[in-house]
Scaffold this active site. Sequence first.
Site, mmCIF file in Angstrom:
data_model
loop_
_atom_site.group_PDB
_atom_site.id
_atom_site.type_symbol
_atom_site.label_atom_id
_atom_site.label_comp_id
_atom_site.label_asym_id
_atom_site.label_seq_id
_atom_site.Cartn_x
_atom_site.Cartn_y
_atom_site.Cartn_z
ATOM 1 N N TRP A 239 0.819 -1.205 0.000
ATOM 2 C CA TRP A 239 0.000 0.000 0.000
ATOM 3 C C TRP A 239 0.856 1.259 0.000
ATOM 4 C CZ3 TRP A 239 -3.826 1.865 -2.012
ATOM 5 C CH2 TRP A 239 -4.684 2.831 -1.473
ATOM 6 N N GLY B 10 -11.229 4.260 1.314
ATOM 7 C CA GLY B 10 -12.058 4.059 0.139
ATOM 8 C C GLY B 10 -11.666 2.811 -0.618
ATOM 9 N N SER C 68 -9.944 0.554 -2.773
ATOM 10 C CA SER C 68 -8.678 0.631 -3.510
ATOM 11 C C SER C 68 -7.794 -0.546 -3.151
ATOM 12 C CB SER C 68 -7.951 1.939 -3.176
ATOM 13 O OG SER C 68 -7.885 2.134 -1.773
ATOM 14 N N ALA D 96 -3.903 -2.086 -3.725
ATOM 15 C CA ALA D 96 -2.575 -1.563 -4.024
ATOM 16 C C ALA D 96 -2.169 -1.843 -5.471
ATOM 17 C CB ALA D 96 -1.553 -2.171 -3.065
ATOM 18 N N LYS E 244 -14.931 -2.069 8.061
ATOM 19 C CA LYS E 244 -15.197 -2.870 6.859
ATOM 20 C C LYS E 244 -14.322 -4.111 6.811
ATOM 21 C CE LYS E 244 -11.381 -1.812 4.314
ATOM 22 N NZ LYS E 244 -10.522 -2.704 3.520
ATOM 23 N N ASP F 107 -16.007 0.954 -0.086
ATOM 24 C CA ASP F 107 -14.946 0.115 0.461
ATOM 25 C C ASP F 107 -15.497 -1.200 0.995
ATOM 26 O OD1 ASP F 107 -12.290 -0.340 0.853
ATOM 27 O OD2 ASP F 107 -12.070 0.962 2.594
ATOM 28 N N ASN G 221 -8.441 -9.614 4.115
ATOM 29 C CA ASN G 221 -9.461 -9.948 5.108
ATOM 30 C C ASN G 221 -10.445 -10.970 4.556
ATOM 31 O OD1 ASN G 221 -8.966 -7.986 7.494
ATOM 32 N ND2 ASN G 221 -8.774 -6.715 5.674
#
Length: 332
Positions: free
Chosen positions: A13, A134, A136, A138, A189, A242, A254
Amino acid sequence: MITKVHVIGAGAWGTALAQAAALAGRDVTLVAREAALAEQINATHQNARYLGEQTLSDRMVARADTGALDVADLVLLAVPAQTSRQVLGGIDADRLAGKPVVLCAKGFETQSMALQSEILAAAAPDAVPLVLSGPSFAADVAAGRPTAVTLAGANDAVTEEVAGSLASGSFRPYISTDVRGVELAGGLKNVYALACGAVEGAGLGLSARSAVMARAFAEMTRLIVKMGGQPATLSGLAGLGDLALSCTSVQSRNYRTGLALGAGQNLSEITTENTILAEGVKTAPAALHLAQKHGVDAPLIGAVNMLLAGDTHIDSIVAQLMARPLKREGDS
């Protein structure tokens, strides 16, 4: 004017965000924990360990120290949530005074339950905190694929300037003043991504996964609003955007960890990489504590914690959720 960007953290990231800043025309210093990794990035213009063969901009220079921090106009902190305090503790607070510091980790500190902005406030009280979150991945950001995120800050002028310095034809930050809501959404999230992955891993079907996502959105909204976040944040990129991404893709660490849990593995059996990097594993107990502290009904967060504990099978957890009293949709 922001011309020099300092990114602390050379994982996937951090490297991707350094690439985004470089593609936006900034001169970027990427700080790695290991000198060998910094040398490899500079020699090959790749971060093979985290991003494979993705070519990195020549506007990016890697190093294993924060020596260039003093001349930076903007700092991005992109280390795992559980290590933020340690990393910031190694930097003199005066070096961050007056600088915008964008917090890029998504998660709460396990022991203190602190948000990333609270950790920064304790370590460098005169820094200017912003939060980036948000939908995204990497790999997408590093490859220059179209990505939209939320950048939240208390000062509109500073937030707009930072957003402008990172914006490019492939990376679009939307501005928000809801620092707390954006930060909470980014952490929570991950917990729900574990739940959705577990549903998929247990073979319970797409209908079940969709139901979990919808109820996760309702549960997350209740908790975030109770903790001072703005409802509008939940319908935007940092909330629904997200959540949808993390709960449906195997690119999400996750979600992958949830898949393994749902298939019957326990945490000790899941690969070390997933266990360490899946922030939801560390965030879930903190999220449960926060829900209980604020008196918010959070059965999905509770279910994830039961699953992580490893002493209850997912079939039993699902049965308990399905047996809860019927209620009107929209009731708190």
